[in-house]
Design a protein around this motif. Structure first.
Motif, PDB file in Angstrom:
ATOM      1  N   ASN A 246      44.659  48.402  32.143  1.00  0.00           N
ATOM      2  CA  ASN A 246      44.642  46.901  32.987  1.00  0.00           C
ATOM      3  C   ASN A 246      43.936  46.915  34.025  1.00  0.00           C
ATOM      4  O   ASN A 246      43.245  45.275  34.807  1.00  0.00           O
ATOM      5  CB  ASN A 246      46.526  47.047  33.340  1.00  0.00           C
ATOM      6  CG  ASN A 246      46.859  46.552  32.267  1.00  0.00           C
ATOM      7  OD1 ASN A 246      46.612  46.105  31.474  1.00  0.00           O
ATOM      8  ND2 ASN A 246      48.736  46.535  32.220  1.00  0.00           N
ATOM      9  N   ASP A 247      43.522  48.516  34.830  1.00  0.00           N
ATOM     10  CA  ASP A 247      43.181  48.367  35.990  1.00  0.00           C
ATOM     11  C   ASP A 247      41.429  47.516  35.579  1.00  0.00           C
ATOM     12  O   ASP A 247      41.075  47.247  36.897  1.00  0.00           O
ATOM     13  CB  ASP A 247      42.618  50.089  36.465  1.00  0.00           C
ATOM     14  CG  ASP A 247      44.424  50.004  37.601  1.00  0.00           C
ATOM     15  OD1 ASP A 247      44.605  48.524  37.416  1.00  0.00           O
ATOM     16  OD2 ASP A 247      43.932  51.332  37.408  1.00  0.00           O
ATOM     17  N   LEU A 248      40.900  48.157  33.980  1.00  0.00           N
ATOM     18  CA  LEU A 248      39.549  47.934  33.804  1.00  0.00           C
ATOM     19  C   LEU A 248      39.295  46.218  33.640  1.00  0.00           C
ATOM     20  O   LEU A 248      38.476  45.787  34.387  1.00  0.00           O
ATOM     21  CB  LEU A 248      38.830  48.502  32.883  1.00  0.00           C
ATOM     22  CG  LEU A 248      39.215  49.519  32.552  1.00  0.00           C
ATOM     23  CD1 LEU A 248      39.009  50.281  31.356  1.00  0.00           C
ATOM     24  CD2 LEU A 248      37.277  50.696  33.813  1.00  0.00           C
ATOM     25  N   GLN A 249      40.222  45.578  33.678  1.00  0.00           N
ATOM     26  CA  GLN A 249      40.350  44.343  33.065  1.00  0.00           C
ATOM     27  C   GLN A 249      40.388  44.088  34.457  1.00  0.00           C
ATOM     28  O   GLN A 249      39.901  42.475  35.269  1.00  0.00           O
ATOM     29  CB  GLN A 249      41.544  43.681  32.447  1.00  0.00           C
ATOM     30  CG  GLN A 249      41.421  42.183  32.151  1.00  0.00           C
ATOM     31  CD  GLN A 249      42.212  41.441  30.795  1.00  0.00           C
ATOM     32  OE1 GLN A 249      43.191  42.722  30.746  1.00  0.00           O
ATOM     33  NE2 GLN A 249      42.558  40.644  31.059  1.00  0.00           N
ATOM     34  N   SER A 250      41.472  45.029  35.784  1.00  0.00           N
ATOM     35  CA  SER A 250      41.821  43.625  36.649  1.00  0.00           C
ATOM     36  C   SER A 250      40.269  43.640  37.663  1.00  0.00           C
ATOM     37  O   SER A 250      40.219  42.804  38.642  1.00  0.00           O
ATOM     38  CB  SER A 250      42.642  44.010  37.657  1.00  0.00           C
ATOM     39  OG  SER A 250      43.791  43.962  36.695  1.00  0.00           O
ATOM     40  N   GLN A 251      39.418  44.862  37.567  1.00  0.00           N
ATOM     41  CA  GLN A 251      38.223  44.956  38.200  1.00  0.00           C
ATOM     42  C   GLN A 251      37.381  44.140  37.909  1.00  0.00           C
ATOM     43  O   GLN A 251      36.601  43.527  37.997  1.00  0.00           O
ATOM     44  CB  GLN A 251      37.825  46.315  38.234  1.00  0.00           C
ATOM     45  CG  GLN A 251      38.620  47.741  38.781  1.00  0.00           C
ATOM     46  CD  GLN A 251      38.212  49.042  38.590  1.00  0.00           C
ATOM     47  OE1 GLN A 251      36.999  49.380  38.938  1.00  0.00           O
ATOM     48  NE2 GLN A 251      39.571  49.596  38.080  1.00  0.00           N
ATOM     49  N   ALA A 252      37.368  43.677  36.646  1.00  0.00           N
ATOM     50  CA  ALA A 252      35.667  43.114  35.948  1.00  0.00           C
ATOM     51  C   ALA A 252      35.951  41.883  36.470  1.00  0.00           C
ATOM     52  O   ALA A 252      35.823  40.720  36.747  1.00  0.00           O
ATOM     53  CB  ALA A 252      35.975  42.960  34.653  1.00  0.00           C
ATOM     54  N   VAL A 253      37.686  40.886  36.088  1.00  0.00           N
ATOM     55  CA  VAL A 253      38.359  39.970  36.551  1.00  0.00           C
ATOM     56  C   VAL A 253      37.093  39.562  38.475  1.00  0.00           C
ATOM     57  O   VAL A 253      37.427  38.594  38.773  1.00  0.00           O
ATOM     58  CB  VAL A 253      39.625  39.580  36.431  1.00  0.00           C
ATOM     59  CG1 VAL A 253      39.447  38.125  36.991  1.00  0.00           C
ATOM     60  CG2 VAL A 253      39.366  39.173  34.849  1.00  0.00           C
ATOM     61  N   ALA A 254      38.045  40.661  38.845  1.00  0.00           N
ATOM     62  CA  ALA A 254      37.689  40.710  40.233  1.00  0.00           C
ATOM     63  C   ALA A 254      35.857  40.778  40.859  1.00  0.00           C
ATOM     64  O   ALA A 254      35.647  39.651  41.203  1.00  0.00           O
ATOM     65  CB  ALA A 254      38.229  41.997  41.251  1.00  0.00           C
ATOM     66  N   LEU A 255      35.304  41.290  39.938  1.00  0.00           N
ATOM     67  CA  LEU A 255      33.884  41.106  40.303  1.00  0.00           C
ATOM     68  C   LEU A 255      32.919  39.841  39.910  1.00  0.00           C
ATOM     69  O   LEU A 255      32.219  39.181  40.561  1.00  0.00           O
ATOM     70  CB  LEU A 255      33.342  42.191  39.123  1.00  0.00           C
ATOM     71  CG  LEU A 255      33.449  43.750  40.258  1.00  0.00           C
ATOM     72  CD1 LEU A 255      32.553  45.332  38.969  1.00  0.00           C
ATOM     73  CD2 LEU A 255      32.479  44.142  41.325  1.00  0.00           C
ATOM     74  N   GLN A 256      33.677  39.330  38.971  1.00  0.00           N
ATOM     75  CA  GLN A 256      32.925  38.644  38.019  1.00  0.00           C
ATOM     76  C   GLN A 256      33.783  36.975  38.686  1.00  0.00           C
ATOM     77  O   GLN A 256      32.982  35.952  39.352  1.00  0.00           O
ATOM     78  CB  GLN A 256      33.770  38.352  36.584  1.00  0.00           C
ATOM     79  CG  GLN A 256      33.461  38.811  35.034  1.00  0.00           C
ATOM     80  CD  GLN A 256      34.329  39.026  33.947  1.00  0.00           C
ATOM     81  OE1 GLN A 256      34.910  38.468  34.490  1.00  0.00           O
ATOM     82  NE2 GLN A 256      32.965  39.220  33.089  1.00  0.00           N
ATOM     83  N   ALA A 257      34.782  36.990  39.644  1.00  0.00           N
ATOM     84  CA  ALA A 257      34.789  35.787  40.506  1.00  0.00           C
ATOM     85  C   ALA A 257      34.044  35.784  41.507  1.00  0.00           C
ATOM     86  O   ALA A 257      33.762  35.269  42.433  1.00  0.00           O
ATOM     87  CB  ALA A 257      36.409  36.435  40.932  1.00  0.00           C
ATOM     88  N   GLU A 258      33.777  37.691  42.626  1.00  0.00           N
ATOM     89  CA  GLU A 258      33.068  37.355  43.521  1.00  0.00           C
ATOM     90  C   GLU A 258      32.062  37.024  43.006  1.00  0.00           C
ATOM     91  O   GLU A 258      31.198  36.913  44.186  1.00  0.00           O
ATOM     92  CB  GLU A 258      33.204  38.854  44.388  1.00  0.00           C
ATOM     93  CG  GLU A 258      32.607  39.357  45.627  1.00  0.00           C
ATOM     94  CD  GLU A 258      32.717  40.991  45.995  1.00  0.00           C
ATOM     95  OE1 GLU A 258      31.754  41.169  47.076  1.00  0.00           O
ATOM     96  OE2 GLU A 258      33.516  41.277  44.848  1.00  0.00           O
ATOM     97  N   MET A 259      31.245  37.387  42.159  1.00  0.00           N
ATOM     98  CA  MET A 259      30.157  37.418  41.135  1.00  0.00           C
ATOM     99  C   MET A 259      30.122  36.014  41.605  1.00  0.00           C
ATOM    100  O   MET A 259      28.460  35.329  41.918  1.00  0.00           O
ATOM    101  CB  MET A 259      29.120  38.428  40.605  1.00  0.00           C
ATOM    102  CG  MET A 259      29.490  39.442  40.271  1.00  0.00           C
ATOM    103  SD  MET A 259      28.918  40.410  39.061  1.00  0.00           S
ATOM    104  CE  MET A 259      27.386  39.175  38.960  1.00  0.00           C
ATOM    105  N   THR A 260      30.648  35.163  41.251  1.00  0.00           N
ATOM    106  CA  THR A 260      30.866  33.705  41.166  1.00  0.00           C
ATOM    107  C   THR A 260      30.732  33.258  41.893  1.00  0.00           C
ATOM    108  O   THR A 260      29.575  32.144  42.844  1.00  0.00           O
ATOM    109  CB  THR A 260      31.469  32.934  40.061  1.00  0.00           C
ATOM    110  OG1 THR A 260      31.441  33.859  38.096  1.00  0.00           O
ATOM    111  CG2 THR A 260      31.123  31.347  39.979  1.00  0.00           C
ATOM    112  N   SER A 261      31.379  33.653  42.973  1.00  0.00           N
ATOM    113  CA  SER A 261      31.594  32.657  44.437  1.00  0.00           C
ATOM    114  C   SER A 261      30.119  32.835  45.203  1.00  0.00           C
ATOM    115  O   SER A 261      29.595  31.974  45.971  1.00  0.00           O
ATOM    116  CB  SER A 261      32.870  33.262  45.393  1.00  0.00           C
ATOM    117  OG  SER A 261      32.376  32.407  46.568  1.00  0.00           O
ATOM    118  N   LEU A 262      30.096  34.414  45.002  1.00  0.00           N
ATOM    119  CA  LEU A 262      28.625  34.626  45.812  1.00  0.00           C
ATOM    120  C   LEU A 262      27.664  33.947  44.901  1.00  0.00           C
ATOM    121  O   LEU A 262      26.253  33.629  46.105  1.00  0.00           O
ATOM    122  CB  LEU A 262      28.996  35.868  46.111  1.00  0.00           C
ATOM    123  CG  LEU A 262      27.530  36.998  46.272  1.00  0.00           C
ATOM    124  CD1 LEU A 262      27.564  36.646  47.759  1.00  0.00           C
ATOM    125  CD2 LEU A 262      27.760  38.533  46.797  1.00  0.00           C
TER     126      LEU A 262
END
Length: 340
Positions: free
Chosen positions: A220-236
């Protein structure tokens, strides 16, 4: 008179013997499965690894008897795939265990990051064996009660519905069988009657749930971290692209104004307005400083984006490594020697 009394006594003795025989037959039928499991267990030699697993599960006498009767195997090679080849593999993810032909087979996962996964898989398969040992009527009644508990649990356990969705294609009985194993090994808060039901085989079910939540949290942590990184990258990325476009327009405008300023100097347009020349020069200089600052900010955000991409790739590598350890298709071909 004495002969009559003797005949009565004889009949009563005969009737008592008959009742005793019937009682033994009924008791034998009721205990037939227990007797069968006991006999099956006698013919099974546990390896130290299996014995350790049985201890870790903290089984009751009944639970241990069923577990041993299924002659459990723990194999870290592709031989495990042969043992579970006939099992329905529609479940998402990798198959880490199976219960087939009254035998439990487990894939040996040794990655410390997912400690407990073998134990939970073993408990899951043990509950399949326990379910099979129930009479048809008891299975039907339990299936109905499990469905009722499931409906009550879903609102407060949204992941449970997704977890069970992979079994929706099964028959009612088969679905209940899977639900019986999932609830017993993955859900902490259960109705009292169901806790009492599982207490037939486990003395410390909360410890099983601790193991499940511990290794499940890793994924779950791996997935949550990946989703958060992808969201930040998309926004950035969107922000950088927008600012790069605006920066390009600002540079074009600056270059045009700088060229016009140079042309005015060549034409000596500032001959009578030295203050105006200074103001225009200062304004151009301020714009240049501002453009340089924006370029530095853009580069910093581009570097930040690249760092996030590296972090996401690192997470992907960790996820792929874990996935490899759980994939029996990637296991060694040869069977590991049994520990004695």
């Amino acid at each position: 008179m004495a002969e009559g009394a003797a005949a009565v006594v004889k009949r009563w003795v005969g009737f008592s013997v008959f009742l005793a025989v019937v009682g033994l037959i009924v008791a034998g039928m009721m205990l037939r499965q227990e007797i069968s499991d006991h006999v099956a267990g006698i013919n099974y030699e546990m390896t130290p690894r299996v014995n350790e697993l049985a201890e870790d599960l903290e089984l009751t006498d009944a639970g241990r008897r069923i577990f041993i009767a299924t002659h459990p195997t723990i194999d870290g090679s592709q031989h495990f795939n042969d043992q579970c080849a006939g099992v329905d593999h529609s479940e998402q993810g990798h198959v880490l265990g199976c219960y087939t032909s009254d035998r439990i087979h487990l894939f040996d996962v040794t990655d410390d990051r997912v400690n407990g996964i073998v134990e939970i898989t073993a408990a899951h398969e043990l509950l399949h064996a326990a379910f099979r040992r129930l009479g048809e009527g008891d299975q039907s009644l339990l299936a109905s009660r499990l469905r009722g508990a499931y409906k009550e649990l879903v609102p407060s356990h949204p992941d449970l519905k997704e977890r069970m969705s992979v079994y929706e294609h099964l028959s009612e009985s088969a679905f209940a069988n899977e639900l019986h194993s999932v609830l017993g090994t993955e859900v902490r808060d259960l109705p009292t009657w169901l806790e009492d039901h599982y207490a037939q085989w486990f003395t410390n079910r909360p410890a099983l749930i601790d193991d499940f939540e511990s290794y499940h949290t890793v994924f779950n942590d791996l997935q949550s971290q990946a989703v958060a990184l992808q969201a930040e990258m998309t926004s950035l990325r969107a922000d950088v692209e927008r600012r790069k476009s605006a920066y390009g327009d600002a540079v074009d405008a600056f270059n045009a104004d700088a060229t016009a300023y140079a042309t005015r100097i060549e034409r000596d347009d500032y001959r009578d307005d030295p203050d105006g020349q200074q103001r225009d020069a200062d304004a151009l200089q301020q714009r240049r400083v501002s453009l340089d600052a924006e370029l530095d900010a853009l580069q910093a955000d581009i570097d930040r984006y690249n760092a996030l991409r590296d972090d996401l790739e690192a997470l992907g590598e960790v996820s792929a490594e874990l996935d490899e350890h759980l994939d029996s298709d990637l296991a060694p071909i040869t069977t590991r020697p049994n520990e004695r």
